[in-house]
Structure formats: structure tokens, C-alpha cells
Design an enzyme around this catalytic site. Structure first.
Site, PDB file in Angstrom:
ATOM      1  N   GLY A  15      -2.428  41.678  21.010  1.00 20.06           N
ATOM      2  CA  GLY A  15      -3.902  42.004  21.814  1.00 20.06           C
ATOM      3  C   GLY A  15      -4.515  40.810  22.450  1.00 20.06           C
ATOM      4  O   GLY A  15      -4.676  39.620  21.553  1.00 20.06           O
ATOM      5  N   ARG A  76       2.613  43.967  23.785  1.00 25.12           N
ATOM      6  CA  ARG A  76       3.400  43.945  22.127  1.00 25.12           C
ATOM      7  C   ARG A  76       4.676  44.201  22.770  1.00 25.12           C
ATOM      8  O   ARG A  76       4.827  45.397  23.027  1.00 25.12           O
ATOM      9  CB  ARG A  76       2.458  44.877  21.574  1.00 25.12           C
ATOM     10  N   ASP A 107      -0.301  37.766  14.036  1.00 22.88           N
ATOM     11  CA  ASP A 107       0.607  37.705  13.127  1.00 22.88           C
ATOM     12  C   ASP A 107       1.978  38.223  13.833  1.00 22.88           C
ATOM     13  O   ASP A 107       2.956  37.697  13.481  1.00 22.88           O
ATOM     14  CB  ASP A 107       0.261  38.409  11.704  1.00 22.88           C
ATOM     15  N   THR A 130      -6.730  35.937  18.193  1.00 20.99           N
ATOM     16  CA  THR A 130      -6.780  37.225  17.951  1.00 20.99           C
ATOM     17  C   THR A 130      -8.490  37.444  17.621  1.00 20.99           C
ATOM     18  O   THR A 130      -9.005  36.636  16.727  1.00 20.99           O
ATOM     19  CB  THR A 130      -6.145  37.863  16.820  1.00 20.99           C
ATOM     20  N   ASP A 132      -9.492  39.513  15.243  1.00 18.42           N
ATOM     21  CA  ASP A 132      -9.453  39.843  13.825  1.00 18.42           C
ATOM     22  C   ASP A 132      -9.782  38.687  12.996  1.00 18.42           C
ATOM     23  O   ASP A 132     -10.341  39.112  11.938  1.00 18.42           O
ATOM     24  CB  ASP A 132      -8.215  40.354  13.855  1.00 18.42           C
ATOM     25  N   ASP A 134      -7.666  37.265  11.243  1.00 20.98           N
ATOM     26  CA  ASP A 134      -7.032  37.600  10.037  1.00 20.98           C
ATOM     27  C   ASP A 134      -5.558  36.752   9.848  1.00 20.98           C
ATOM     28  O   ASP A 134      -4.723  37.189   9.262  1.00 20.98           O
ATOM     29  CB  ASP A 134      -6.479  39.328  10.060  1.00 20.98           C
ATOM     30  N   ARG A 176      -8.192  46.236  11.820  1.00 25.20           N
ATOM     31  CA  ARG A 176      -7.082  47.328  11.084  1.00 25.20           C
ATOM     32  C   ARG A 176      -6.916  46.859   9.500  1.00 25.20           C
ATOM     33  O   ARG A 176      -6.986  47.575   8.657  1.00 25.20           O
ATOM     34  CB  ARG A 176      -5.949  47.392  11.520  1.00 25.20           C
TER      35      ARG A 176
HETATM   36  O1  F6P Z   1      -5.145  42.805  16.828  1.00 26.95           O
HETATM   37  C1  F6P Z   1      -6.366  42.797  17.654  1.00 26.95           C
HETATM   38  C2  F6P Z   1      -7.023  44.363  17.956  1.00 26.95           C
HETATM   39  O2  F6P Z   1      -7.779  44.353  18.539  1.00 26.95           O
HETATM   40  C3  F6P Z   1      -7.181  45.098  16.519  1.00 26.95           C
HETATM   41  O3  F6P Z   1      -8.691  44.933  15.805  1.00 26.95           O
HETATM   42  C4  F6P Z   1      -7.084  46.441  16.836  1.00 26.95           C
HETATM   43  O4  F6P Z   1      -6.858  47.364  15.615  1.00 26.95           O
HETATM   44  C5  F6P Z   1      -5.858  46.466  17.799  1.00 26.95           C
HETATM   45  O5  F6P Z   1      -5.744  45.055  18.135  1.00 26.95           O
HETATM   46  C6  F6P Z   1      -6.004  47.454  18.875  1.00 26.95           C
HETATM   47  O6  F6P Z   1      -4.662  47.296  19.558  1.00 26.95           O
HETATM   48  P1  F6P Z   1      -4.509  48.151  21.073  1.00 26.95           P
HETATM   49  O7  F6P Z   1      -5.328  47.417  22.094  1.00 26.95           O
HETATM   50  O8  F6P Z   1      -3.144  47.981  21.436  1.00 26.95           O
HETATM   51  O9  F6P Z   1      -4.942  49.493  20.871  1.00 26.95           O
END
Ligand code: F6P
Length: 328
Positions: A15, A76, A107, A130, A132, A134, A176
Site C-alpha cells: 500500500g 502487491r 511487512d 505504511t 498503519d 504496524d 487491519r
Molecule cells: O497497509 C496499508 C493499508 O492501507 C491498510 O490500512 C489497509 O487495510 C490496506 O492497506 C488496504 O489495501 P488496498 O489498498 O489493497 O485495498
């Protein structure tokens, strides 16, 4: 610095996060400063598999420190999870005479970097990027501060309308597995309740607490809910449950979504990204590999990637207490 590294590649993966551009810029300009070649890999590991690699110089990264997103694009990559994908990626690194890789991401991206290094003995360094926050072993990840400010601004606006209509709002924020955005933005925006993945307060306690605060004279309420909340209900089901079990409020639900990932990076994120980008190149020049460059108590640190990937022991107790006390 004595080093065998003469050519570093950089990519962004997973992300996107505000400040990734500032990190790329710092990596490219550090390479320029230390007189080594730098290349950018487009679309994360996907671009590595498909050889989407271009040489960058100090001028290639002009005017990007203030821009959200990542000009290298991000992805990803499913294919990189398989050894065949990583073999192709390694072949392209060799083909382009690249000696080391900087991976900016979270991660999942670090897991991929570690695999690449372990399987092919290829030097890698990670930079935590990120929203997050995290990642173990760093106080902050790039993008988190900007996301917090975006969320607080959005909740402030929702509070205006919530209070005009005496409504209760449930607001979903990203995270998440981590409640960092929910907790900190929730406190910053004066939320009445905050639900995070790391602690399940239980729906009944939530209703009791809302009833109590209504009795004390509150006429509107904000509940911040992290995406990964473990109440067992999604935010719309939760909204319906609250409406059915609490008198006197109209309930509305607002999902902030990807607005949290965009926008110009805050000054904090730009400076953090710059520090970590310089740190990553210097670590590679010092012969380090399989490490993440983090920030702990304002100091740039070098953390083994394996440690960065360890499950984070959350340190939210103080924040949970502050949220409880200040929302009475
Ligand atoms: O890891 C970053 C993040 O924004 C999370 O907070 C979220 O759950 C996820 O990516 C959403 O991913 P995507 O953009 O692939 O829907």
C-alpha cells in the site's frame, strides 16, 4: 566508507503511503552524494520480475518531496511470493548490474526482501513505509503522521454535522491489524469511543458506555472504529446494533477509506523519509543487509529485518487510558 556496492536499486511496494516519494528522493540523492549508481524499479516487485528498471539521478527526483503517492508506483505482487518469481527478479538485478536493493514498504514487502536475500545472498535494506505504523522496531513508519492528520481533519468535519443533528457517527479508519490510527486520531479528534483490533471491549460495554455519556448531557457522539476491529460485526451491522440498543440518537456510518493514503506528506513524514533514505544507503555502503532502518527516540536505528517482522507487542495501554479519561 569502503564498499563493494556500486549500484543500488530502490522500489516501493504494498500500500502506498505519503512520504514514499521523499524516501525515494533521499535514496537517489544519497547515491549521488556517495558517487554510486542508482536505479528505480517501477511497480514494486512486479517491475523487478518484468525488468521495469530505469537509471535515476539527482535531477530525476526533483519536485517530488511534497507529493503524495509514489512516482515509482506500487503493487502487491503475487508472483514474487513464488520462488520462480523471485528467480526472475534476481536475474534482472544481475542483468542490470545492481548490487543491492532498498525496499520501501510494510511487512509483506519486507518478507519478500528477506526471501530474496536469503535465497540469492543479495543485499537488501528495508525502509518502513505504511500508514498503519504496524512495524516492529520503529516508533514511526512513513505516511502514518500524514494519515493521522487527514483522519483528524475528516473527523472534525463530521463532528460539525453530527453535533448540528444530534447524531451518533461510527467512522471507520484503516488498520487491519493495528489500532494506531484509530487510537491516536480518535484522541486527537475527541472521539467518545475507539474500537481497535488489539482490544475487544465487547459491544455491550460499548452500549453501556454510550448510555452513560448520554446521561451526562452529551448530545452527539463519535465512535472511531479501526478496520480490523474484532467485535464480530462490520461497521454497518455495528451501526444498526447501536441504533437498536440506544435511545435518542440517529446513527450514521462513514467509511473514510483510501482518502487516508493520499495527500501531500506532512513535514514530519518528509523529514523522517529523508533520514531513513540516507540511513538505508549508508547501511548498504557499510556492508549491512537484511536490516530495516527505523527511528527510535528520534535516533535512526538499524534493526534486523527478522525483528522488524516479529509480531508487534502493542503499547497502547497509556493511550487507552487517556482516551477513557478524556472522553467522559
Ligand atoms: O497497509 C496499508 C493499508 O492501507 C491498510 O490500512 C489497509 O487495510 C490496506 O492497506 C488496504 O489495501 P488496498 O489498498 O489493497 O485495498
Amino acid at each position: 566508507m569502503t564498499t563493494k556496492v556500486k549500484h543500488i536499486a530502490v522500489l516501493t511496494s504494498g500500500g502506498d503511503a505519503p512520504g514514499m516519494n521523499a524516501a525515494i528522493r533521499a535514496v537517489v540523492r544519497s547515491c549521488s552524494y556517495y558517487n554510486i549508481k542508482c536505479s528505480g524499479v517501477f511497480k514494486g516487485y512486479e517491475g523487478l520480475i518484468h525488468n521495469q528498471i530505469e537509471e535515476l539521478n539527482a535531477r530525476s527526483v526533483r519536485n517530488i518531496i511534497n507529493k503524495g503517492g509514489t512516482f515509482l508506483k506500487s503493487a502487491r505482487s503475487k508472483d514474487f511470493r513464488a520462488v520462480e518469481g523471485r528467480q526472475k527478479a534476481y536475474a534482472n538485478l544481475k542483468k542490470n548490474n545492481i548490487d543491492a536493493l532498498v525496499v520501501i514498504g510494510g511487512d509483506g514487502s519486507f518478507t519478500g526482501a528477506l526471501k530474496l536475500s536469503e535465497e540469492f545472498n543479495f543485499p537488501v535494506v528495508g525502509i518502513p513505509g505504511t500508514i498503519d505504523n504496524d512495524i516492529n522496531g520503529t516508533d514511526y513508519t512513513i505516511g502514518y503522521d500524514t494519515a493521522l492528520n487527514t483522519v483528524v481533519e475528516a473527523i472534525d468535519k463530521i463532528r460539525d454535522t453530527a453535533s448540528s443533528h444530534n447524531r451518533l457517527f461510527l467512522i471507520e479508519v484503516m488498520g487491519r491489524d493495528a489500532g494506531d490510527i484509530a487510537l491516536n486520531a480518535g484522541i486527537g479528534a475527541g472521539a467518545e469511543e475507539i474500537l481497535i483490533p488489539e482490544e475487544n471491549m465487547g459491544i455491550d460495554r460499548l452500549i453501556e458506555s454510550l448510555k452513560k455519556s448520554k446521561k451526562t448531557g452529551k448530545t452527539s457522539s463519535i465512535i472511531v472504529v479501526a478496520e480490523g476491529d474484532t467485535s464480530g460485526k462490520n461497521i454497518f451491522e455495528l451501526g444498526q446494533y447501536v441504533e437498536e440498543h440506544l435511545d435518542g440518537y440517529e446513527v450514521r456510518v462513514s467509511v473514510l477509506g483510501h482518502i487516508q493514503r493520499g495527500g501531500a506528506p506532512s513535514c514530519y513524514d518528509r523529514v523522517l523519509a529523508s533520514k531513513l533514505g540516507v540511513g538505508a544507503v549508508e547501511a548498504l555502503l557499510e556492508g549491512k543487509s537484511e536490516v530495516m532502518i527505523g527511528i527510535v527516540h528520534k535516533t535512526v536505528t538499524i534493526v534486523p529485518l527478522k525483528e522488524a517482522l516479529d509480531k508487534r507487542i502493542h503499547k497502547h495501554d497509556m493511550l487507552i487510558k487517556v482516551a477513557d479519561i478524556t472522553s467522559v
